[in-house]
Design a protein around this motif. Structure first.
Motif, PDB file in Angstrom:
ATOM      1  N   LEU A  53      13.920   6.111  66.503  1.00 31.56           N
ATOM      2  CA  LEU A  53      15.272   6.554  66.156  1.00 31.56           C
ATOM      3  C   LEU A  53      15.576   6.117  64.724  1.00 31.56           C
ATOM      4  O   LEU A  53      15.435   4.933  64.406  1.00 31.56           O
ATOM      5  CB  LEU A  53      16.285   5.909  67.118  1.00 31.56           C
ATOM      6  N   VAL A  54      15.964   7.068  63.876  1.00 34.86           N
ATOM      7  CA  VAL A  54      16.356   6.653  62.522  1.00 34.86           C
ATOM      8  C   VAL A  54      17.875   6.479  62.483  1.00 34.86           C
ATOM      9  O   VAL A  54      18.632   7.406  62.706  1.00 34.86           O
ATOM     10  CB  VAL A  54      15.866   7.632  61.420  1.00 34.86           C
ATOM     11  N   ALA A  55      18.286   5.250  62.236  1.00 36.81           N
ATOM     12  CA  ALA A  55      19.718   4.926  62.267  1.00 36.81           C
ATOM     13  C   ALA A  55      20.087   4.049  61.070  1.00 36.81           C
ATOM     14  O   ALA A  55      20.940   3.168  61.169  1.00 36.81           O
ATOM     15  CB  ALA A  55      20.055   4.220  63.575  1.00 36.81           C
ATOM     16  N   GLY A  56      19.418   4.295  59.955  1.00 35.69           N
ATOM     17  CA  GLY A  56      19.666   3.464  58.777  1.00 35.69           C
ATOM     18  C   GLY A  56      20.615   4.110  57.780  1.00 35.69           C
ATOM     19  O   GLY A  56      20.911   3.541  56.735  1.00 35.69           O
ATOM     20  N   GLY A  57      21.103   5.306  58.114  1.00 40.82           N
ATOM     21  CA  GLY A  57      21.965   6.031  57.165  1.00 40.82           C
ATOM     22  C   GLY A  57      23.321   5.370  57.016  1.00 40.82           C
ATOM     23  O   GLY A  57      23.691   4.475  57.789  1.00 40.82           O
ATOM     24  N   GLN A  58      24.064   5.831  56.035  1.00 35.92           N
ATOM     25  CA  GLN A  58      25.352   5.192  55.738  1.00 35.92           C
ATOM     26  C   GLN A  58      26.521   5.867  56.439  1.00 35.92           C
ATOM     27  O   GLN A  58      27.620   5.322  56.492  1.00 35.92           O
ATOM     28  CB  GLN A  58      25.572   5.183  54.231  1.00 35.92           C
ATOM     29  N   GLY A  59      26.275   7.061  56.965  1.00 40.98           N
ATOM     30  CA  GLY A  59      27.329   7.768  57.706  1.00 40.98           C
ATOM     31  C   GLY A  59      28.596   7.932  56.895  1.00 40.98           C
ATOM     32  O   GLY A  59      29.701   7.852  57.428  1.00 40.98           O
ATOM     33  N   SER A  60      28.452   8.175  55.596  1.00 38.93           N
ATOM     34  CA  SER A  60      29.645   8.182  54.742  1.00 38.93           C
ATOM     35  C   SER A  60      30.589   9.336  55.078  1.00 38.93           C
ATOM     36  O   SER A  60      31.812   9.171  54.990  1.00 38.93           O
ATOM     37  CB  SER A  60      29.251   8.213  53.268  1.00 38.93           C
ATOM     38  N   ARG A  61      30.054  10.471  55.510  1.00 39.72           N
ATOM     39  CA  ARG A  61      30.941  11.601  55.819  1.00 39.72           C
ATOM     40  C   ARG A  61      31.821  11.295  57.030  1.00 39.72           C
ATOM     41  O   ARG A  61      32.966  11.687  57.093  1.00 39.72           O
ATOM     42  CB  ARG A  61      30.113  12.871  56.096  1.00 39.72           C
ATOM     43  N   LEU A  62      31.283  10.583  58.005  1.00 46.63           N
ATOM     44  CA  LEU A  62      32.056  10.259  59.210  1.00 46.63           C
ATOM     45  C   LEU A  62      33.101   9.185  58.908  1.00 46.63           C
ATOM     46  O   LEU A  62      34.184   9.168  59.468  1.00 46.63           O
ATOM     47  CB  LEU A  62      31.107   9.795  60.324  1.00 46.63           C
ATOM     48  N   LYS A  99      13.824  -2.740  59.474  1.00 48.97           N
ATOM     49  CA  LYS A  99      14.682  -2.389  58.339  1.00 48.97           C
ATOM     50  C   LYS A  99      13.948  -1.480  57.367  1.00 48.97           C
ATOM     51  O   LYS A  99      12.801  -1.764  57.000  1.00 48.97           O
ATOM     52  CB  LYS A  99      15.070  -3.647  57.559  1.00 48.97           C
ATOM     53  N   GLN A 100      14.625  -0.448  56.921  1.00 47.13           N
ATOM     54  CA  GLN A 100      14.053   0.407  55.889  1.00 47.13           C
ATOM     55  C   GLN A 100      14.304  -0.222  54.522  1.00 47.13           C
ATOM     56  O   GLN A 100      15.080  -1.164  54.402  1.00 47.13           O
ATOM     57  CB  GLN A 100      14.656   1.805  55.957  1.00 47.13           C
ATOM     58  N   GLY A 101      13.649   0.330  53.507  1.00 49.13           N
ATOM     59  CA  GLY A 101      13.816  -0.206  52.160  1.00 49.13           C
ATOM     60  C   GLY A 101      15.143   0.224  51.551  1.00 49.13           C
ATOM     61  O   GLY A 101      15.784   1.169  51.998  1.00 49.13           O
ATOM     62  N   ASP A 111      16.593   3.998  51.445  1.00 48.43           N
ATOM     63  CA  ASP A 111      15.660   4.913  50.758  1.00 48.43           C
ATOM     64  C   ASP A 111      15.376   6.212  51.516  1.00 48.43           C
ATOM     65  O   ASP A 111      14.347   6.847  51.319  1.00 48.43           O
ATOM     66  CB  ASP A 111      14.351   4.174  50.406  1.00 48.43           C
ATOM     67  N   GLY A 112      16.310   6.618  52.386  1.00 56.12           N
ATOM     68  CA  GLY A 112      16.179   7.910  53.069  1.00 56.12           C
ATOM     69  C   GLY A 112      15.397   7.794  54.371  1.00 56.12           C
ATOM     70  O   GLY A 112      14.688   6.808  54.588  1.00 56.12           O
ATOM     71  N   HIS A 113      15.518   8.823  55.236  1.00 58.36           N
ATOM     72  CA  HIS A 113      14.789   8.713  56.515  1.00 58.36           C
ATOM     73  C   HIS A 113      13.284   8.716  56.304  1.00 58.36           C
ATOM     74  O   HIS A 113      12.527   8.212  57.134  1.00 58.36           O
ATOM     75  CB  HIS A 113      15.249   9.737  57.553  1.00 58.36           C
ATOM     76  N   VAL A 164      27.084  14.632  64.985  1.00 62.21           N
ATOM     77  CA  VAL A 164      28.358  14.095  64.506  1.00 62.21           C
ATOM     78  C   VAL A 164      28.158  13.740  63.033  1.00 62.21           C
ATOM     79  O   VAL A 164      27.540  12.724  62.718  1.00 62.21           O
ATOM     80  CB  VAL A 164      28.743  12.819  65.283  1.00 62.21           C
ATOM     81  N   LYS A 165      28.611  14.612  62.165  1.00 66.68           N
ATOM     82  CA  LYS A 165      28.429  14.354  60.725  1.00 66.68           C
ATOM     83  C   LYS A 165      29.761  14.037  60.052  1.00 66.68           C
ATOM     84  O   LYS A 165      29.841  13.162  59.210  1.00 66.68           O
ATOM     85  CB  LYS A 165      27.829  15.589  60.027  1.00 66.68           C
ATOM     86  N   ASN A 166      30.795  14.835  60.417  1.00 67.93           N
ATOM     87  CA  ASN A 166      32.082  14.738  59.724  1.00 67.93           C
ATOM     88  C   ASN A 166      33.158  14.176  60.651  1.00 67.93           C
ATOM     89  O   ASN A 166      33.043  14.280  61.872  1.00 67.93           O
ATOM     90  CB  ASN A 166      32.518  16.131  59.257  1.00 67.93           C
TER      91      ASN A 166
HETATM   92  P1  UTP Z   1      22.189  12.017  57.229  1.00 69.77           P
HETATM   93  O1  UTP Z   1      21.446  12.820  56.268  1.00 69.77           O
HETATM   94  O2  UTP Z   1      23.165  12.709  58.102  1.00 69.77           O
HETATM   95  O3  UTP Z   1      22.877  10.822  56.450  1.00 69.77           O
HETATM   96  O4  UTP Z   1      21.129  11.242  58.111  1.00 69.77           O
HETATM   97  P2  UTP Z   1      23.863   9.687  56.920  1.00 69.77           P
HETATM   98  O5  UTP Z   1      23.625   8.562  55.973  1.00 69.77           O
HETATM   99  O6  UTP Z   1      23.744   9.338  58.376  1.00 69.77           O
HETATM  100  O7  UTP Z   1      25.304  10.290  56.730  1.00 69.77           O
HETATM  101  P3  UTP Z   1      26.073  10.675  55.371  1.00 69.77           P
HETATM  102  O8  UTP Z   1      25.244  11.714  54.688  1.00 69.77           O
HETATM  103  O9  UTP Z   1      26.231   9.417  54.565  1.00 69.77           O
HETATM  104  O10 UTP Z   1      27.385  11.200  55.880  1.00 69.77           O
HETATM  105  C1  UTP Z   1      20.379  11.864  59.106  1.00 69.77           C
HETATM  106  C2  UTP Z   1      19.712  10.769  59.917  1.00 69.77           C
HETATM  107  O11 UTP Z   1      18.832  10.020  59.104  1.00 69.77           O
HETATM  108  C3  UTP Z   1      19.162   8.639  59.168  1.00 69.77           C
HETATM  109  C4  UTP Z   1      20.631   8.600  59.590  1.00 69.77           C
HETATM  110  O12 UTP Z   1      20.946   7.345  60.171  1.00 69.77           O
HETATM  111  C5  UTP Z   1      20.670   9.766  60.555  1.00 69.77           C
HETATM  112  O13 UTP Z   1      20.171   9.391  61.816  1.00 69.77           O
HETATM  113  N1  UTP Z   1      18.943   8.038  57.851  1.00 69.77           N
HETATM  114  C6  UTP Z   1      19.430   8.631  56.738  1.00 69.77           C
HETATM  115  C7  UTP Z   1      18.280   6.836  57.791  1.00 69.77           C
HETATM  116  O14 UTP Z   1      17.836   6.282  58.818  1.00 69.77           O
HETATM  117  N2  UTP Z   1      18.105   6.279  56.574  1.00 69.77           N
HETATM  118  C8  UTP Z   1      18.564   6.836  55.428  1.00 69.77           C
HETATM  119  O15 UTP Z   1      18.353   6.257  54.355  1.00 69.77           O
HETATM  120  C9  UTP Z   1      19.227   8.048  55.521  1.00 69.77           C
END
Ligand code: UTP
Length: 450
Positions: free
Chosen positions: A99-108, A181-183, A207-209, A389-391
């Motif tokens: 599961l990739v869950a390292g994103g910032q979820g900024s839109r949400l 942890k991702q980079g 550093d992205g998924h 769930v993006k926004n």
């Molecule tokens: P999104 O591209 O939707 O980005 O990630 P985000 O960071 O969750 O949300 P915004 O763009 O800031 O609103 C798609 C998936 O990739 C993971 C996110 O956790 C989500 O499961 N991801 C994204 C990472 O694990 N690491 C990252 O650096 C970026």
């Protein structure tokens, strides 16, 4: 790393300005800054700078005319065979979940890891609950261990682990939930200078998924998978609670077709919808990001009036472990995003920009698609598995996701078990109770009223 060492490294890499406020920092801030500098991978920084200097987009280098690929529809005898093959893999303990869950979820705009966002239509159970309970459902059904690898970032690692601790790992064995942890990469100005967003702090972002590959390697996850005998990995994103995690048919098709990389694809809603498109190009499969699809490509139609590039990717994948390990040894393409990043002026004051002033860099996991020797593409009905769930509101929001969850459960109850559910009845089902209709036939059903 001490001050002198940091100074040397920064000098060699043209980033001396990171220590310009050193004497104004207290001991704790100095220590934190040295730690940040030590964590920076200057080989990758050099790649980022080169990319900035050349202003190149990874897609620009690609050769060959993209054509639409063939997609498999899982039904009839093939489906039965695929399910049997997938069940064998799961029962043998050869499947892991990523599961990739390292994103910032900024839109949400949610305060905390996105996976902790409450999405259950009745219980407000978080996204992590739905993911974890599906892993648990399958591990019970097939009486097998299914390791659950959860990628986090520096920013949300501690909160994610605390969340699982607090909720008793949703019934999973703690030993089978592996957080890594991702980079993090520093942001840069136009001229390749790393940005300080505070006098003693470098602006860094995940550093992205695609950072998953380097992170799996650096954190010993490939070794852990090998030790457990895991050969096949199901990959998905944290924001989509509809996903059929490690679905036997999908795993089975991947194995039967001896694929290295398999993708679930769904029909686009129309030419304009922004989904990454899988294409064939120059003898390989490839993903074209929606931002890189031309108008002509988006709206091209076949003779029957169908979209020519019809099937997009919602990031539901299956990978061969050996393939991921092989790709983790290579450099991935970099993608840059122009962003507003707070900076520090010469007097050490924080300045908030009103227009994009810096760049963030990311790697995308689907960039390894052209490297896969064999690929399986499986079509699915998006209503069943795709409502991210993006926004915070509107399109792809908690509201649309909850409605999609309820509709999916209703369809399962009505279609597979012939239980009529009034459209306005509140409904939520624990995936441990019903991963799919097969479970409910065995166990009965659960409906909740307000
Ligand atoms: P999104 O591209 O939707 O980005 O990630 P985000 O960071 O969750 O949300 P915004 O763009 O800031 O609103 C798609 C998936 O990739 C993971 C996110 O956790 C989500 O499961 N991801 C994204 C990472 O694990 N690491 C990252 O650096 C970026």
């Amino acid at each position: 790393m001490n001050y002198e060492q940091a100074k040397d490294v920064l000098k060699q890499n043209g980033q001396d300005h990171l220590l310009q406020f050193w004497t104004k920092l207290d001991k704790a801030a100095q220590k934190a800054l040295l730690e940040q500098i030590e964590s920076i991978d200057f080989r990758e920084v050099a790649r980022c700078r080169e990319m900035l200097a050349n202003r190149e987009k990874p897609a620009a280098k690609k050769k060959g005319v993209p054509t639409a690929p063939e997609v498999t529809f899982l039904k009839g005898a093939l489906q039965k065979k695929a399910i049997a093959a997938g069940e064998r893999e799961l029962a043998a303990g050869r499947v892991g979940v990523l599961l990739v869950a390292g994103g910032q979820g900024s839109r949400l705009g949610f305060d905390g890891p996105k996976g902790a966002y409450p999405i259950g239509p009745i219980t407000n159970a978080p996204l992590f609950y739905f993911h974890a309970r599906k892993v648990l459902a399958l591990s019970r059904r097939y009486n097998a261990r299914i390791p659950f690898y959860v990628m986090t970032s520096m920013a949300n690692y501690a909160d994610t682990v605390a969340h699982f601790e607090e909720h008793g790992y949703y019934g999973l064995d703690k030993k089978d939930v592996i957080f890594f942890k991702q980079g993090m990469w520093p942001g840069m100005t136009e001229d390749g200078k790393i940005i300080l967003d505070q006098p003693g702090h470098v602006f860094m972002s995940p550093d992205g998924h695609g950072g998953m590959l380097a992170a799996l390697k650096a954190n010993g996850c490939f070794k852990d998978m090998a030790r457990r005998g895991v050969e096949t990995l199901f990959y998905f994103q944290v924001d989509n609670p509809l996903v059929n995690v490690a679905e036997p048919a999908f795993i089975g098709l991947h194995v039967l077709q001896k694929a290295e990389y398999s993708l679930k694809l769904c029909a686009k809603r129309g030419g304009r919808e922004g989904l990454g498109m899988v294409v064939r190009r120059g003898g390989h499969f490839d993903m074209i990001e929606y931002t890189e699809m031309t108008r002509e490509m988006n709206f091209r139609r076949t003779e029957d009036g169908e979209l020519y590039f019809k099937y997009g990717s919602p990031a539901i994948h299956v990978f061969d472990r050996a393939f991921l390990e092989r790709e983790a040894e290579k450099d991935m393409p970099l993608h840059l995003a122009h962003k507003k990043i707070a900076t520090v002026n010469a007097a050490g004051r924080i300045v908030k920009p009103t227009a994009p002033n810096g760049y963030k860099f990311e790697k995308f996991i689907f960039d390894i698609l052209p490297e896969a020797k064999r690929v399986a593409l499986v079509a699915f009905d998006r209503r069943d598995e795709f409502a991210p769930v993006k926004n915070a509101s509107g399109k792809d929001s908690p509201e649309t996701c909850r409605a999609a969850l309820r509709a999916k459960w209703r369809r399962q109850l009505e279609g597979e078990v012939h239980i009529a559910v009034p459209a306005d009845m509140p409904l939520e089902i624990d995936p441990l109770y019903m991963y799919d209709g097969g479970d409910i036939l065995k166990r009965g059903f659960l409906l909740k009223k307000d």
